[in-house]
Scaffold this motif. Structure first.
Motif, PDB file in Angstrom:
ATOM      1  N   ASP A   1      11.170   7.049 -15.569  1.00 54.01           N
ATOM      2  CA  ASP A   1      10.800   5.780 -14.998  1.00 54.01           C
ATOM      3  C   ASP A   1      11.941   5.175 -14.257  1.00 54.01           C
ATOM      4  N   THR A   2      13.213   5.280 -14.688  1.00 54.61           N
ATOM      5  CA  THR A   2      14.525   4.873 -13.967  1.00 54.61           C
ATOM      6  C   THR A   2      14.449   5.232 -12.706  1.00 54.61           C
ATOM      7  N   ILE A   3      14.274   6.558 -12.217  1.00 55.99           N
ATOM      8  CA  ILE A   3      14.438   7.341 -11.294  1.00 55.99           C
ATOM      9  C   ILE A   3      13.297   6.840 -10.173  1.00 55.99           C
ATOM     10  N   ILE A   4      12.085   6.724 -10.959  1.00 60.39           N
ATOM     11  CA  ILE A   4      10.939   6.006 -10.131  1.00 60.39           C
ATOM     12  C   ILE A   4      11.177   4.741  -9.485  1.00 60.39           C
ATOM     13  N   ASN A   5      11.433   3.816 -10.342  1.00 64.26           N
ATOM     14  CA  ASN A   5      11.778   2.645  -9.981  1.00 64.26           C
ATOM     15  C   ASN A   5      12.815   2.392  -8.821  1.00 64.26           C
ATOM     16  N   TYR A   6      13.881   3.271  -8.865  1.00 67.94           N
ATOM     17  CA  TYR A   6      14.765   3.045  -7.810  1.00 67.94           C
ATOM     18  C   TYR A   6      14.445   3.892  -6.528  1.00 67.94           C
ATOM     19  N   ILE A   7      13.520   4.921  -6.760  1.00 67.17           N
ATOM     20  CA  ILE A   7      12.967   5.289  -5.459  1.00 67.17           C
ATOM     21  C   ILE A   7      11.910   4.406  -4.782  1.00 67.17           C
ATOM     22  N   SER A   8      11.469   3.541  -5.792  1.00 65.37           N
ATOM     23  CA  SER A   8      10.402   2.430  -5.121  1.00 65.37           C
ATOM     24  C   SER A   8      11.244   1.392  -4.461  1.00 65.37           C
TER      25      SER A   8
ATOM     26  N   VAL B   1       3.328   6.020  -2.748  1.00 68.19           N
ATOM     27  CA  VAL B   1       4.392   6.957  -3.167  1.00 68.19           C
ATOM     28  C   VAL B   1       4.500   6.768  -4.621  1.00 68.19           C
ATOM     29  N   GLN B   2       4.431   5.770  -5.233  1.00 68.86           N
ATOM     30  CA  GLN B   2       4.372   5.881  -6.625  1.00 68.86           C
ATOM     31  C   GLN B   2       3.510   6.821  -7.285  1.00 68.86           C
ATOM     32  N   ASN B   3       2.165   6.539  -6.902  1.00 63.96           N
ATOM     33  CA  ASN B   3       1.168   7.421  -7.556  1.00 63.96           C
ATOM     34  C   ASN B   3       1.081   8.648  -7.345  1.00 63.96           C
ATOM     35  N   PHE B   4       1.240   8.982  -5.929  1.00 65.04           N
ATOM     36  CA  PHE B   4       0.858  10.393  -5.594  1.00 65.04           C
ATOM     37  C   PHE B   4       2.025  11.042  -5.123  1.00 65.04           C
ATOM     38  N   ILE B   5       3.577  10.506  -5.406  1.00 61.25           N
ATOM     39  CA  ILE B   5       4.536  11.594  -5.196  1.00 61.25           C
ATOM     40  C   ILE B   5       5.561  11.288  -6.434  1.00 61.25           C
ATOM     41  N   SER B   6       6.188  10.009  -6.449  1.00 65.62           N
ATOM     42  CA  SER B   6       7.160   9.972  -7.764  1.00 65.62           C
ATOM     43  C   SER B   6       6.884  10.185  -8.945  1.00 65.62           C
TER      44      SER B   6
ATOM     45  N   GLY C   1       0.949  -1.145   0.088  1.00 65.19           N
ATOM     46  CA  GLY C   1       0.019   0.002   0.053  1.00 65.19           C
ATOM     47  C   GLY C   1       0.755   1.251  -0.007  1.00 65.19           C
ATOM     48  N   ILE C   2       1.841   1.183   0.767  1.00 65.33           N
ATOM     49  CA  ILE C   2       2.712   2.470   0.766  1.00 65.33           C
ATOM     50  C   ILE C   2       3.319   2.718  -0.446  1.00 65.33           C
ATOM     51  N   LEU C   3       3.906   1.448  -0.863  1.00 63.64           N
ATOM     52  CA  LEU C   3       4.845   1.563  -2.210  1.00 63.64           C
ATOM     53  C   LEU C   3       3.873   1.998  -3.312  1.00 63.64           C
ATOM     54  N   ILE C   4       2.613   1.539  -3.708  1.00 69.15           N
ATOM     55  CA  ILE C   4       1.625   2.063  -4.708  1.00 69.15           C
ATOM     56  C   ILE C   4       1.436   3.575  -4.380  1.00 69.15           C
TER      57      ILE C   4
ATOM     58  N   PRO D   1       4.096  11.688 -10.188  1.00 63.05           N
ATOM     59  CA  PRO D   1       3.742  12.953 -10.400  1.00 63.05           C
ATOM     60  C   PRO D   1       4.816  14.110 -10.622  1.00 63.05           C
ATOM     61  N   ILE D   2       5.822  13.842  -9.664  1.00 61.89           N
ATOM     62  CA  ILE D   2       6.975  14.714  -9.558  1.00 61.89           C
ATOM     63  C   ILE D   2       7.802  14.592 -10.928  1.00 61.89           C
ATOM     64  N   PHE D   3       8.332  13.220 -10.988  1.00 57.08           N
ATOM     65  CA  PHE D   3       9.525  13.092 -12.128  1.00 57.08           C
ATOM     66  C   PHE D   3       8.853  13.006 -13.435  1.00 57.08           C
ATOM     67  N   GLN D   4       7.606  12.420 -13.537  1.00 58.87           N
ATOM     68  CA  GLN D   4       6.952  12.401 -14.971  1.00 58.87           C
ATOM     69  C   GLN D   4       6.701  13.839 -15.615  1.00 58.87           C
ATOM     70  N   ASN D   5       6.704  14.919 -14.812  1.00 54.97           N
ATOM     71  CA  ASN D   5       6.397  16.131 -15.002  1.00 54.97           C
ATOM     72  C   ASN D   5       7.668  17.051 -15.177  1.00 54.97           C
ATOM     73  N   LEU D   6       8.580  16.670 -14.270  1.00 57.21           N
ATOM     74  CA  LEU D   6       9.945  17.307 -14.415  1.00 57.21           C
ATOM     75  C   LEU D   6      10.932  16.915 -15.282  1.00 57.21           C
ATOM     76  N   ILE D   7      10.799  15.587 -15.826  1.00 59.06           N
ATOM     77  CA  ILE D   7      11.865  15.119 -16.770  1.00 59.06           C
ATOM     78  C   ILE D   7      11.072  14.802 -18.023  1.00 59.06           C
ATOM     79  N   THR D   8      11.406  15.074 -19.236  1.00 55.10           N
ATOM     80  CA  THR D   8      10.732  14.991 -20.618  1.00 55.10           C
ATOM     81  C   THR D   8      11.017  13.485 -20.886  1.00 55.10           C
ATOM     82  N   SER D   9      12.220  13.002 -20.540  1.00 59.12           N
ATOM     83  CA  SER D   9      12.622  11.445 -21.011  1.00 59.12           C
ATOM     84  C   SER D   9      11.787  10.485 -20.018  1.00 59.12           C
TER      85      SER D   9
END
Length: 288
Positions: free
Chosen positions: A50-57, A30-35, A25-28, A37-45
């Motif tokens: 996705d690489t950053i999001i996965n390692y944050i996960s 953080v992914q959906n509400f934090i990592s 639950g916490i993993l999902i 939204p932040i990185f998919q909007n900040l990083i065009t690639s």
């Protein structure tokens, strides 16, 4: 908390359900509400995002497990100990990768395998990071939670049997499943369980899992029946399915299954010799 509620709260099945539920639950969340939204909007690639999001996960899952069970079970979380960390990570990855490399070598020597082209290094970004978080999730849920708690409750041998079946159940719904792939999945669940029994840490089974999974797209094979995970080498497998593996991938080869069986026996032997096997207790206890 009265004694009846206390028994329910610390009962093995309760700990398994709460452990998996809270970690997932916490993993999902953080992914959906934090990592995302932040990185998919900040990083065009998308690859880099996705690489950053996965390692944050990865970090979120490890931290959640660590602090949850430290609080819940009031103990030192030895299964995430840094003892032999580098040795078990490198050794496990090398062992998992090497087994399938040996299968590829045999196929090559019999002219059943040929490299066609190199796909490039992009696989080492998002696709590889996905393999890391996928392997870690399975090892946390199946080994650190399910296997650890059941092994302390009902003993090693029954737990190996139960978890091998539970581990294979989700995989039977993969594409291109065969009888051999089911046998492979049962052995795969067994070898990770006995590795955990031997080391009492998740690092060796996690790294073995990652090395095994990485070897398949590296050599141009499908990954556990899935054909859209990408590859590093584009290759041609031309030989009997029994030897080269079916559409499920090279892990479906009798060679892969045979080598994996040897690893199972080896770590079972080490665990027995090292007195690591937990017996079935006469009176089943619910506390660790």
């Amino acid at each position: 908390m009265n004694s009846k509620l206390n028994r329910i709260f610390y009962f093995p099945i309760t700990r398994i359900i709460l452990g998996i539920g809270i970690c997932l639950g916490i993993l999902i969340a953080v992914q959906n509400f934090i990592s995302k939204p932040i990185f998919q909007n900040l990083i065009t690639s998308k690859q880099i995002a996705d690489t950053i999001i996965n390692y944050i996960s990865v970090a979120v899952l490890l931290c959640t497990y660590y602090y949850l069970f430290q609080l819940y079970e009031k103990r030192k979380i030895s299964e995430l100990s840094k003892k032999n960390l580098l040795t078990e990570l490198l050794g496990g990855f090398t062992l998992g990768f090497s087994i399938l490399s040996l299968v590829i070598l045999v196929l090559y020597l019999f002219d059943f395998y040929q490299v066609i082209s190199f796909s490039g290094f992009s696989y080492f970004l998002a696709p590889f990071s996905f393999l890391v978080i996928a392997a870690l999730m399975e090892e946390i849920f199946f080994r650190a939670i399910l296997y650890r708690i059941l092994e302390n409750w009902i003993g090693t041998y029954i737990t190996l049997f139960v978890i091998s079946i539970l581990f294979e159940l989700p995989h039977i719904f993969n594409d291109n499943v065969t009888i051999l792939s089911v046998v492979l999945g049962l052995l795969f669940g067994f070898v990770h369980g006995i590795m955990f029994t031997y080391t009492k840490r998740i690092w060796l089974p996690f790294a073995f899992h990652l090395g095994w999974n990485f070897a398949q797209p590296f050599y141009g094979s499908n990954l556990s029946g899935i054909d859209d995970v990408g590859t590093i080498l584009n290759a041609d497998f031309n030989g009997p399915d029994l030897i080269t593996g079916s559409a499920y991938g090279i892990e479906d080869s009798i060679l892969s299954i045979g080598f994996l069986l040897v690893i199972c026996i080896f770590f079972l032997f080490l665990s027995i010799r090292g007195n690591k096997i937990k017996p079935l207790k006469n009176k089943l206890q619910h506390r660790i």
